[in-house]
Scaffold this motif. Structure first.
Motif, mmCIF file in Angstrom:
data_model
loop_
_atom_site.group_PDB
_atom_site.id
_atom_site.type_symbol
_atom_site.label_atom_id
_atom_site.label_comp_id
_atom_site.label_asym_id
_atom_site.label_seq_id
_atom_site.Cartn_x
_atom_site.Cartn_y
_atom_site.Cartn_z
ATOM 1 N N GLU A 18 -7.353 -12.596 7.936
ATOM 2 C CA GLU A 18 -6.906 -11.999 9.196
ATOM 3 C C GLU A 18 -7.031 -10.479 9.146
ATOM 4 O O GLU A 18 -7.345 -9.834 10.157
ATOM 5 N N LEU A 19 -6.812 -9.881 7.960
ATOM 6 C CA LEU A 19 -6.998 -8.440 7.797
ATOM 7 C C LEU A 19 -8.474 -8.090 7.973
ATOM 8 O O LEU A 19 -8.814 -7.096 8.628
ATOM 9 N N VAL A 20 -9.359 -8.899 7.394
ATOM 10 C CA VAL A 20 -10.797 -8.678 7.534
ATOM 11 C C VAL A 20 -11.206 -8.761 8.994
ATOM 12 O O VAL A 20 -11.980 -7.937 9.500
ATOM 13 N N LEU A 21 -10.679 -9.768 9.699
ATOM 14 C CA LEU A 21 -11.009 -9.939 11.110
ATOM 15 C C LEU A 21 -10.596 -8.724 11.926
ATOM 16 O O LEU A 21 -11.386 -8.207 12.735
ATOM 17 N N ARG A 22 -9.367 -8.236 11.715
ATOM 18 C CA ARG A 22 -8.899 -7.074 12.484
ATOM 19 C C ARG A 22 -9.734 -5.836 12.164
ATOM 20 O O ARG A 22 -10.092 -5.061 13.059
ATOM 21 N N ALA A 23 -10.073 -5.652 10.901
ATOM 22 C CA ALA A 23 -10.876 -4.491 10.507
ATOM 23 C C ALA A 23 -12.269 -4.561 11.124
ATOM 24 O O ALA A 23 -12.809 -3.552 11.600
ATOM 25 N N LEU A 24 -12.866 -5.739 11.138
ATOM 26 C CA LEU A 24 -14.192 -5.895 11.731
ATOM 27 C C LEU A 24 -14.153 -5.659 13.235
ATOM 28 O O LEU A 24 -15.073 -5.047 13.796
#
Length: 300
Positions: A270-276
């Motif tokens: 979920e952190l990766v998704l928000r950063a992307l």
């Protein structure tokens, strides 16, 4: 699901452009693997066509329903078979594809996503890129397929592992480059190091199957191997020659590795998704500035 299974690596030398001959070789090697007690055999990237297809693409491309493809699918009744070919879609788009066949049917089909267009490579000129990575169920647990260049991009194995893959199947047509004394070829050393990192970080078994032979002056080194989740190579094929190598894969090792080194468990997608999402917004804003800003930049 079995706790162990025997896999066969079919390190073949395809005949460029001769699909019929390559199908026969695949069937013969599958029969050998069956005799040796294997439950799964994996062949290299474009094993049915040869790698340098280029202007032969129209001649060698096959839809999944083609008799050449279905002969291999039919041979998977008691031996799972992974093979690669140039696929022609209903829309007459062409892909480097890899099929997983089991129990007489095609269980999964992966289209190569990342097409190299650097150095000696010019794949994007002849075929279209795939659009997804997806794991799928097998009798050995969830598996995912990558094709050669796919594995040179961090997102590919990461997405498959997040999708539940315990087994990564990786057909390749990797050239022999940079001779080294202890590690064989430089390209061979790179594959070993790269896949060791993936195996350890994601806690997966990896089946790397590379072809051999020469096409248009390009040599392919082979060196196929089975890598365990702890990064150990449990079987490896020789370089520069055809070989059928079998190995016993212990699925209980994956359980132990994921418990003692739970790196995948602690991932935060979920952190990766928000950063992307934030990065994509900034990138698009930079590439397509607001109308007033664009017009201002055009004024004398």
């Amino acid at each position: 699901m079995a706790r162990t299974f025997k896999v066969a690596l079919g390190q073949v030398r395809p005949v460029l452009g001769d699909v019929a001959a390559n199908v026969e070789k695949h069937l013969a090697w599958a029969a050998r693997a069956r005799e040796e007690g294997a439950s799964l055999i994996v062949f290299p990237e474009l094993g049915l066509t040869g790698y340098q297809v280029q202007d032969l693409t129209l001649d060698v491309a096959r839809p999944p329903a083609h008799p050449d493809i279905q002969r291999l699918v039919a041979a998977s009744q008691d031996l799972d078979i992974v093979f690669s070919f140039v696929e022609e879609s209903d829309e007459h788009l062409f892909y480097v594809a890899c099929a997983y066949a089991a129990e007489g049917r095609m269980v999964a089909l992966h289209r190569k996503v990342f097409l190299p267009t650097y150095g000696m490579f010019d794949e994007g000129r002849y075929v279209a890129p795939g659009r997804r990575f997806a794991a799928f169920p097998t009798r050995f647990g969830r598996a995912g397929m990558l094709i050669c260049e796919d594995a040179w991009h961090l997102t590919s194995p990461y997405l498959l592992a997040l999708d539940g893959a315990h087994l990564l199947i990786l057909p390749a047509s990797s050239p022999a480059r940079s001779v080294q004394d202890e590690e064989g070829f430089g390209s061979q050393s790179f594959w070993r190091k790269l896949l060791e990192v993936y195996a350890r970080l994601l806690g997966v078994h990896i089946l790397f199957v590379n072809r051999v032979g020469f096409e248009d002056g390009v040599g392919f080194f082979g060196g196929s191997f089975v890598m365990a989740p702890d990064g150990e190579r449990i079987a490896e094929a020789p370089v520069l020659q055809e070989a059928l190598v079998t190995a016993e894969v212990d699925l209980t090792l994956l359980r132990r590795v994921r418990y003692t080194t739970p790196i995948l468990r602690d991932e935060k997608p979920e952190l990766v998704l928000r950063a992307l999402e934030r990065w994509l917004v900034r990138r698009d804003a930079s590439a397509f500035p607001a109308r007033d800003e664009a017009e201002e930049g055009c004024r004398p």
